[in-house]
Design a protein around this motif. Structure first.
Motif, PDB file in Angstrom:
ATOM      1  N   TYR A 169      -6.321   6.348 -21.011  1.00 59.02           N
ATOM      2  CA  TYR A 169      -7.062   5.257 -20.349  1.00 59.02           C
ATOM      3  C   TYR A 169      -8.178   4.739 -21.276  1.00 59.02           C
ATOM      4  CZ  TYR A 169      -5.389   8.401 -16.623  1.00 59.02           C
ATOM      5  OH  TYR A 169      -4.650   9.255 -15.860  1.00 59.02           O
TER       6      TYR A 169
ATOM      7  N   PRO B 287      -3.496 -10.073 -15.653  1.00 62.60           N
ATOM      8  CA  PRO B 287      -4.948 -10.301 -15.642  1.00 62.60           C
ATOM      9  C   PRO B 287      -5.743  -9.104 -15.121  1.00 62.60           C
ATOM     10  CG  PRO B 287      -3.778 -12.155 -14.642  1.00 62.60           C
ATOM     11  CD  PRO B 287      -2.769 -11.078 -14.863  1.00 62.60           C
ATOM     12  N   THR B 288      -5.220  -8.420 -14.115  1.00 62.49           N
ATOM     13  CA  THR B 288      -5.906  -7.239 -13.591  1.00 62.49           C
ATOM     14  C   THR B 288      -4.875  -6.108 -13.504  1.00 62.49           C
ATOM     15  OG1 THR B 288      -5.385  -7.484 -11.235  1.00 62.49           O
ATOM     16  CG2 THR B 288      -7.237  -8.785 -12.074  1.00 62.49           C
ATOM     17  N   SER B 289      -5.351  -4.923 -13.125  1.00 63.30           N
ATOM     18  CA  SER B 289      -4.419  -3.803 -12.945  1.00 63.30           C
ATOM     19  C   SER B 289      -4.127  -3.567 -11.465  1.00 63.30           C
ATOM     20  CB  SER B 289      -4.960  -2.540 -13.609  1.00 63.30           C
ATOM     21  OG  SER B 289      -6.218  -2.171 -13.077  1.00 63.30           O
TER      22      SER B 289
ATOM     23  N   GLU C  91     -23.099 -18.966 -22.304  1.00 66.21           N
ATOM     24  CA  GLU C  91     -23.352 -20.316 -22.826  1.00 66.21           C
ATOM     25  C   GLU C  91     -24.670 -20.918 -22.380  1.00 66.21           C
ATOM     26  OE1 GLU C  91     -20.235 -23.050 -22.342  1.00 66.21           O
ATOM     27  OE2 GLU C  91     -18.750 -21.763 -23.307  1.00 66.21           O
TER      28      GLU C  91
ATOM     29  N   GLN D 261       1.571  -8.030 -20.037  1.00 69.14           N
ATOM     30  CA  GLN D 261       0.193  -7.758 -19.608  1.00 69.14           C
ATOM     31  C   GLN D 261      -0.192  -8.710 -18.488  1.00 69.14           C
ATOM     32  OE1 GLN D 261      -2.067  -7.898 -23.287  1.00 69.14           O
ATOM     33  NE2 GLN D 261      -0.828  -6.264 -24.190  1.00 69.14           N
TER      34      GLN D 261
ATOM     35  N   PRO E  59      -5.707   0.726 -23.718  1.00 69.21           N
ATOM     36  CA  PRO E  59      -6.078  -0.219 -24.791  1.00 69.21           C
ATOM     37  C   PRO E  59      -4.977  -1.216 -25.130  1.00 69.21           C
ATOM     38  CG  PRO E  59      -6.611   2.046 -25.414  1.00 69.21           C
ATOM     39  CD  PRO E  59      -5.818   2.120 -24.146  1.00 69.21           C
ATOM     40  N   THR E  60      -3.722  -0.764 -25.095  1.00 71.07           N
ATOM     41  CA  THR E  60      -2.611  -1.657 -25.367  1.00 71.07           C
ATOM     42  C   THR E  60      -1.576  -1.461 -24.263  1.00 71.07           C
ATOM     43  OG1 THR E  60      -1.159  -0.140 -26.573  1.00 71.07           O
ATOM     44  CG2 THR E  60      -2.920  -1.179 -27.851  1.00 71.07           C
TER      45      THR E  60
ATOM     46  N   ARG F  44     -14.085   0.011 -20.284  1.00 67.57           N
ATOM     47  CA  ARG F  44     -13.450  -0.300 -19.000  1.00 67.57           C
ATOM     48  C   ARG F  44     -14.144  -1.453 -18.290  1.00 67.57           C
ATOM     49  NH1 ARG F  44     -11.843  -1.947 -15.224  1.00 67.57           N
ATOM     50  NH2 ARG F  44     -10.754  -1.055 -13.436  1.00 67.57           N
TER      51      ARG F  44
ATOM     52  N   PRO G 114      -3.004  -6.290 -30.774  1.00 67.05           N
ATOM     53  CA  PRO G 114      -3.190  -4.828 -30.841  1.00 67.05           C
ATOM     54  C   PRO G 114      -1.952  -4.037 -30.414  1.00 67.05           C
ATOM     55  CG  PRO G 114      -5.107  -5.879 -29.838  1.00 67.05           C
ATOM     56  CD  PRO G 114      -4.065  -6.953 -29.999  1.00 67.05           C
ATOM     57  N   THR G 115      -1.212  -4.538 -29.437  1.00 63.02           N
ATOM     58  CA  THR G 115      -0.038  -3.795 -28.962  1.00 63.02           C
ATOM     59  C   THR G 115       1.083  -3.808 -30.003  1.00 63.02           C
ATOM     60  OG1 THR G 115      -0.569  -4.210 -26.647  1.00 63.02           O
ATOM     61  CG2 THR G 115       1.728  -3.711 -27.148  1.00 63.02           C
TER      62      THR G 115
ATOM     63  N   PRO H   3     -12.933  -7.381 -12.546  1.00 61.26           N
ATOM     64  CA  PRO H   3     -11.934  -8.315 -12.005  1.00 61.26           C
ATOM     65  C   PRO H   3     -10.893  -7.647 -11.103  1.00 61.26           C
ATOM     66  CG  PRO H   3     -12.310  -8.734 -14.344  1.00 61.26           C
ATOM     67  CD  PRO H   3     -13.055  -7.470 -14.005  1.00 61.26           C
TER      68      PRO H   3
ATOM     69  N   ARG I 189       0.070  -1.781 -33.038  1.00 59.23           N
ATOM     70  CA  ARG I 189       0.153  -0.342 -32.808  1.00 59.23           C
ATOM     71  C   ARG I 189       1.603   0.135 -32.970  1.00 59.23           C
ATOM     72  NH1 ARG I 189      -3.394   2.796 -29.619  1.00 59.23           N
ATOM     73  NH2 ARG I 189      -4.761   1.104 -30.251  1.00 59.23           N
TER      74      ARG I 189
ATOM     75  N   GLN J  70      -6.427   1.471 -16.797  1.00 55.05           N
ATOM     76  CA  GLN J  70      -6.129   0.506 -17.848  1.00 55.05           C
ATOM     77  C   GLN J  70      -6.121   1.211 -19.202  1.00 55.05           C
ATOM     78  OE1 GLN J  70      -9.013  -2.632 -17.158  1.00 55.05           O
ATOM     79  NE2 GLN J  70      -8.235  -3.005 -15.098  1.00 55.05           N
TER      80      GLN J  70
ATOM     81  N   ARG K 226     -29.674  -8.503 -33.778  1.00 58.99           N
ATOM     82  CA  ARG K 226     -28.258  -8.796 -33.535  1.00 58.99           C
ATOM     83  C   ARG K 226     -28.042  -9.889 -32.490  1.00 58.99           C
ATOM     84  NH1 ARG K 226     -23.525  -4.319 -32.757  1.00 58.99           N
ATOM     85  NH2 ARG K 226     -21.833  -5.810 -32.426  1.00 58.99           N
TER      86      ARG K 226
ATOM     87  N   GLU L 245     -19.446 -11.876 -36.546  1.00 58.23           N
ATOM     88  CA  GLU L 245     -20.816 -11.564 -36.964  1.00 58.23           C
ATOM     89  C   GLU L 245     -21.150 -12.023 -38.374  1.00 58.23           C
ATOM     90  OE1 GLU L 245     -22.082  -7.629 -36.312  1.00 58.23           O
ATOM     91  OE2 GLU L 245     -21.531  -7.656 -34.187  1.00 58.23           O
TER      92      GLU L 245
ATOM     93  N   THR M 257      -0.295   9.017 -21.049  1.00 54.53           N
ATOM     94  CA  THR M 257      -0.564   8.928 -19.607  1.00 54.53           C
ATOM     95  C   THR M 257       0.624   8.270 -18.914  1.00 54.53           C
ATOM     96  OG1 THR M 257      -1.664   6.762 -19.765  1.00 54.53           O
ATOM     97  CG2 THR M 257      -3.053   8.717 -20.012  1.00 54.53           C
TER      98      THR M 257
END
Lengths: 340, 340, 340, 340
Positions: free
Chosen positions: D271, B254-256, D24, B252, D254-255, D278, B126-127, D126, B130, D252, D45, B24, C265
Motif C-alpha cells: 500500500y 479516480p478513487t479506490s 492558484e 486506473q 503506487p502503481t 496516501r 510509473p506502472t 477523494p 516498473r 491504494q 522552497r 523545482e 498485497t
C-alpha cells in the motif's frame, strides 16, 4: 462401506444425505424423521431406508455412525441415545440453546467416552482452512487481529426466528467457533446489537445487526460483524492480521465474469447466495473428515467441548449486549474433546 | 534555473507548461504560438513571455532547451531550426507523418549531433516503467509475449481526424513505441482494421478498431488492440508474459471506491478518463528526465531514431492492413540516438 | 434412465464417465477400450460393463447414446459406425486432424441424418456461457472485439505432441470454436508462432507461443493468444468488447484467499491447475445438455459442422503461419448441424 | 491572492506549505517557527518570510488566514491568539490532549465568533468523500454499519509516543472524526486494546492494537481497527454497509502493476507507504476548501466542535479500555460550528 444413519430430513439433513451418498466409502443406511414422507423423499434420492422410529435405527448393529441434523431441541436427546447405543456422532450446531442442558448432557454421556464431532462446517471450508493452516505455519507471524464478517442475505422465517435463541446463539455461534478456531480460547467478550426497523426481527425481539469483540488468550483482538440481511448475497469474509502479513478470505461469486460499462468497471456478480452454495465443498469435506477421523482413530474435531464453548461465548454476548459490560470468560471448563 | 522555450500553446503545450512550471529547477522562458493570445493565456498561468515569432525565441541565448508541442506539420521545421540554433529538444510525437520527410530532417540535422528526445510519455508512466524494469531485471524470465490495450474514450474531432494520418500513425504510434520499449527491434508486422459504423470515422476513412501483431527480434509476439471508442474511459493496459511469470498493468480509476449492490459487487469506477488524467505523472517524469539527462550528459532516450522507428512500424501496419500480408521490417537503419 | 456407451477409458474418458454416473437421469451401460483393464477400472468406479469389442456395444439395443472419448485417429471410424448403428453421438474434438477425412466422414454419414454433438466443453463453462448470453442479450452493444487467452501449464508428453497435429489443431482448436461461438463465421485468419527454446517442442516441430487474429463476419476482430507453458497454471481468459461495455472472464483459483505481506498485497493463489479443475462444471453441463437436447428433440449444438469449421480455421492458421499471408475463409460449406 | 501565515515548519507544516504554494489563489506570507532555520528552509522552497516571533505574524494586516501546524501543546495558545487577532484558522488535530483545556479555549474565543476549521484531512480524501456523498445520496439505503481500518506502517519515535496522549488521542482521533463524518453523533463507545510485545510501545505504556466499537445516533454500529504496525504499508480502508448496498474504500498502491508467478497471482504492490503519500490529494483539497469556504462565507467544516467531539470519543475509549464498560456519550455540548 461406512454405513450412516441420518436423523432429520430437512434442508440441512438433505445436505448431509448428499455428502454421504457421494462419498466413495460411505452409504446411507437410514433416514429417520417423524415425518415419514420427508424421510422417504430423501431415501428416494440418496439411498437408505426411511424410518420414523429412533430406536429402530439405534438397534441396527450395521450402523457405523450417526448424523444428527434434526431440529435443535431434539439434539440432546438424540445425541445422548446415540452415544449410549455406542455410535459415533456428527451433530449439527448448536448442541442446545441452554447451556445447563448441554452440561447435563455431557454428565450423562461422559462415562461412555463419547466420540462426538460438531457440525461447524466452516472449519472445513477450503479457503478458511487454508488461512488457518498458513497462520499456524507462521506465514503472518504472531496473530494480532481477526475480523469475521458474516451476513445472511435475508432473515429466516418468523417461526424459525421465534425458536432460534436469538442472533448470538443461532447465527453468531458459527463465528464464535471460527474465532476459537483461530484464537484458541477467548477471555473476554463485548457485544453491541442494533434492532432498527425490520418488522419481522422486531416482532421476534431479535437484532438486525450485531458487532461482537473478543479477546483471545494470546491477546489477539477479534471482531465479528453480523447482519440478518445483505442485498449482495451471503457475505462471508475473514481477515487474519499478524506481525508479518495479513490473510484475507474474499467473497465468492458464481462465475468469474467482470463487467465494465459506462458507470462501473470490474464488476463481479452478487456473492454466492447462501450457505448451501458457499459451503457446498465444506460439507463434503466435513463428512469426509468424519469418516477419516473415525477410521484413523483420531479424536473428533471440532468436538463436544467446542460446541459447548461456542455456546458459552453466545451467552456472554447476550449478557454484554444487555448490560454494556465486557464479560470475562473465566470458567469454560475443558472437557475431553475440546480442540480449539 | 533551466530555462525552457515552449512551441505550441494548445492542449499538449499546456501540459508541458505545467510540468516546467512545477519543476523545482526549471522555468518557462517563452511560450511561442502564432496565435499570440493563446501563448499569453499560458504565460499568464505558468510564467515566461508570450511570442509569435520563432526566431525571437531561438535568438535568445538564455534559452537552455526547447519543447516542441505544436501541430505535427510544424515539427520538422521547428526541430530543424532549434537544432541548428544549438538547442536540445523535447519533441512531441510523431516527428512527421511522412517517413521520407523524417529522413530528410535527420540528414539536415545529423551534422549538428542533435540532442533530441521524443515525447513518448508512456515510457515514463510509473506502472509501465516498473514493469519494464522488472522484466529487464529477470522477474519473469525470457519475455515471450506482450499485450498492449489502448482504447480512447471517444474519437477526436473531424478536423483532427482528417489530418491525423490515420489510426496507426496517430494513435498506435504510442503502442509501437511501447512495443519497442519492451521487445527491442521488431521484425514483422501484421494488422487488421475494422471500420464498422461510426459515421465520423467512416467520413475520415479511418478505422474504429485495429489489431496489430508484431514479432520482436528475440521471438516474442506482441499484440496491440486499439479502439477509437471505449465507454468505460481510457483503456490503457499491458501484459508482459514470460517463462517464469506475468506482469500486468491494470487500468486506473479516480478513487479506490468499490461498490456492492443487489446486481453487482466489487465494482470500481470508470477508468481515468483520458491521457491528461492517466498520464499526468508520466508527463512530469518525462520532463524531469529531460532536464536530468541533459544535466548529466546522457543521450536522449527515447531519441529521434525511436521516433522514426515507431513511424516505420506505422507504415508497415498501413501496408499490412491494405494487403493482408505480414510486412517484414528489414531495413530500419539505426541512427545515433536510437534507444530501443 | 438414459443409457450411455463410452468409447475410451483414458483421462478424458474418465471425465465423461463421472459426468454420466453423477447425472440423475443417466447411467453407464458400457465402457469400451481395446485395453480391457482400463475399461474395467472405469466401470469398477462408475458402473457399466467393460468391453473391448466395438460391435458388442453397437449391437446392444439398450444403448441410448454414445460418447467417443478415444484417441483422435479412431474418431471417424467410431463416429461413422455409431451413426450407422443409429446412435446419437457426443464426440470429443477434433473429429480428425485431416480435413479431407472429415469431409469424407460427413459424406458417409449424411444420409443417416446424424445427431452428432461435438465436445467443445468450454461452450458449457458457466462463466463463458454467461458472457455469451449477455452479449447476445445486448449488454455490451455491438460486439467489436474478442480476446481469448489460453495457456497450458506445461506441454503434453513427447508422444502426444508427435501425434497432436500441431498447436493449432490440438490446442487452438478450442479457441477457434470459442471465437465462432461469439463471432459466428470467420472470414479471415492470420497467425504468428514462436518456437523459441523448449527442447521438447522443438523436437516435435511445434510452437511454444501462438497469436492468431481472426475477423468475424460482422467485422469484429478477435485475437487468440496461446502458450504451451504458464507458470501460474491454466490461463483461461476471455474479453468481449462492445460499443457499450466489456465483459471479461477472469482466471479462477482454488480458494478465495488473498495474501498481504511486506512485498505483495492482495495476492491470489495460482490459477486452477488444468482443464480437469477449470472445466469440471463445464463437462457436467455439457453432458446434461447432451441428454436434454436429445430428450427435447433439439439439434446437436455444437454439431459436426462446428467441429469441421474449427478445423478449417486451424488449417488456415497453419497456412498463415507458414506463408505470412492473411488467409480468407471463403468456402466453409455449411452442413446441416452447424450452430455457430 | 489569499495570503497565509503558517505556524510550524515540521513535517506536517511542510505539507501545508506545499498546498499553499501550489494553490492558484494563495501564497505563503509567513512561516513561523521558534527554530528559525527550519522556517527558512520552508520559505526557501515555498515562498514567504521566515520568522520566530508569533506577534510579528499576527500584527501583519496583510495576512488573510492562519494555519496551525505546530506541536500539539502550542495549538490552544496559537489558536486563541490568532482568533483574537481576527484571523480565520486552519488548525491541525487535536486541539489539545486535555478536554478541559479545549473547553477553556472555546470559552476564551467564543465571543470572537471564531472561524476555525480542523485539519481532519481524511474528510477531504477523494475516495472517502465519494463514499460519504453516495451514502448521503441514498445509494446504499439506511446506513447500518461502518468499518474503519487504520494501521500505521511503524510506530512513531519514542519521544513522540511519550507526548502523544496514547493511541486513542493520537491515532484513533482521525477515525473518531471519520465515524462522526458518517454516523453523525455517537452515543456509546467501547474499546479493547492489546499491548503485546513491541518494546517501544510497552515502554510508552501504549497499545499496539486497538478495536473500538461505536453506536451512532441512528443505531448504526461502527468498528475501528487500529494497529501501530502493518508490514504492507499504511492500511487505510473503510466500509459503509447499508440496506441496499455496501461501499468500500480499498487500499491504494503506487502503481497498478499486478504480478503473476508460480506462487501468487494478481499480486499488487504494498500500500502507499504513509499519510504523506496516501493523503497527498486530501491535503490539497483541504486547503482548497479552506480558501473557498472563507471566500464564499460558509461555516468552517469540520469545525472547532468537531475537533472537541473527536477528543470526547477518545476520552471515552480510554475509559472503556480501562474499565471494560461501554461508555455513554451523553453530554457532548454542541458548539456553534460543529458539522458532523
Amino acid at each position: 462401506m461406512f454405513r450412516v444413519a441420518l436423523f432429520g430430513a430437512g434442508r440441512i439433513g438433505q445436505v448431509h444425505a448428499r455428502s454421504v451418498a457421494s462419498h466413495e466409502e460411505a452409504e446411507l443406511a437410514w433416514v429417520c424423521d417423524p415425518v415419514l414422507p420427508a424421510a422417504q423423499a430423501v431415501t428416494d434420492r440418496y439411498g437408505g431406508r426411511p424410518v420414523a422410529d429412533v430406536d429402530r435405527v439405534l438397534e441396527d448393529g450395521g450402523v457405523d455412525a450417526v448424523i444428527i441434523a434434526s431440529p435443535t431441541p431434539t439434539h440432546v436427546d438424540l445425541l445422548t441415545r446415540s452415544v449410549r447405543a455406542g455410535r459415533p456422532v456428527l451433530c449439527e450446531k448448536p448442541i442446545d440453546l441452554d447451556l445447563a442442558r448441554v452440561d447435563r448432557c455431557w454428565t450423562d454421556i461422559a462415562e461412555y467416552r463419547p466420540w462426538v464431532m460438531m457440525g461447524f462446517n466452516r472449519r472445513f471450508d477450503p479457503t478458511f482452512r487454508r488461512i488457518r493452516g498458513r497462520v499456524a505455519g507462521g506465514d503472518i507471524g504472531a496473530l494480532r487481529g481477526l475480523r469475521i464478517t458474516s451476513r445472511d442475505p435475508e432473515p429466516p422465517p418468523a417461526e424459525y426466528l421465534a425458536a432460534s435463541g436469538g442472533i448470538f446463539r443461532d447465527m453468531t455461534i458459527h463465528d464464535f467457533d471460527m474465532a476459537r478456531y483461530f484464537l484458541g480460547e477467548v477471555t473476554e467478550v463485548h457485544a453491541f446489537t442494533s434492532e432498527d426497523d425490520r418488522p419481522e426481527l422486531i416482532a421476534a425481539h431479535d437484532a438486525h445487526q450485531a458487532v461482537v469483540t473478543l479477546r483471545g488468550v494470546d491477546g489477539a483482538l477479534c471482531t465479528v460483524t453480523n447482519s440478518r440481511t445483505c442485498v449482495s448475497g451471503y457475505d462471508q469474509r475473514l481477515e487474519a492480521f499478524g506481525d508479518t502479513g495479513m490473510l484475507e478470505a474474499a467473497n465468492q461469486t458464481p462465475t468469474s465474469v467482470r463487467a465494465h460499462g459506462a458507470a462501473v468497471t470490474g464488476a463481479a456478480e452478487p456473492y454466492l447466495h447462501f450457505f448451501l452454495d458457499r459451503y457446498r465443498d465444506a460439507y463434503v469435506a466435513e463428512f469426509d473428515e468424519f469418516v477419516r477421523a473415525l477410521r484413523e482413530g483420531r479424536e473428533a474435531s471440532p468436538g463436544f467441548a467446542d460446541g459447548r464453548a461456542a455456546l458459552v461465548l453466545a451467552e456472554a454476548a447476550v449478557e454484554s449486549a444487555a448490560t454494556g459490560r465486557t464479560v470475562p470468560i473465566s470458567s469454560v471448563p475443558h472437557t475431553e474433546n475440546a480442540t480449539a
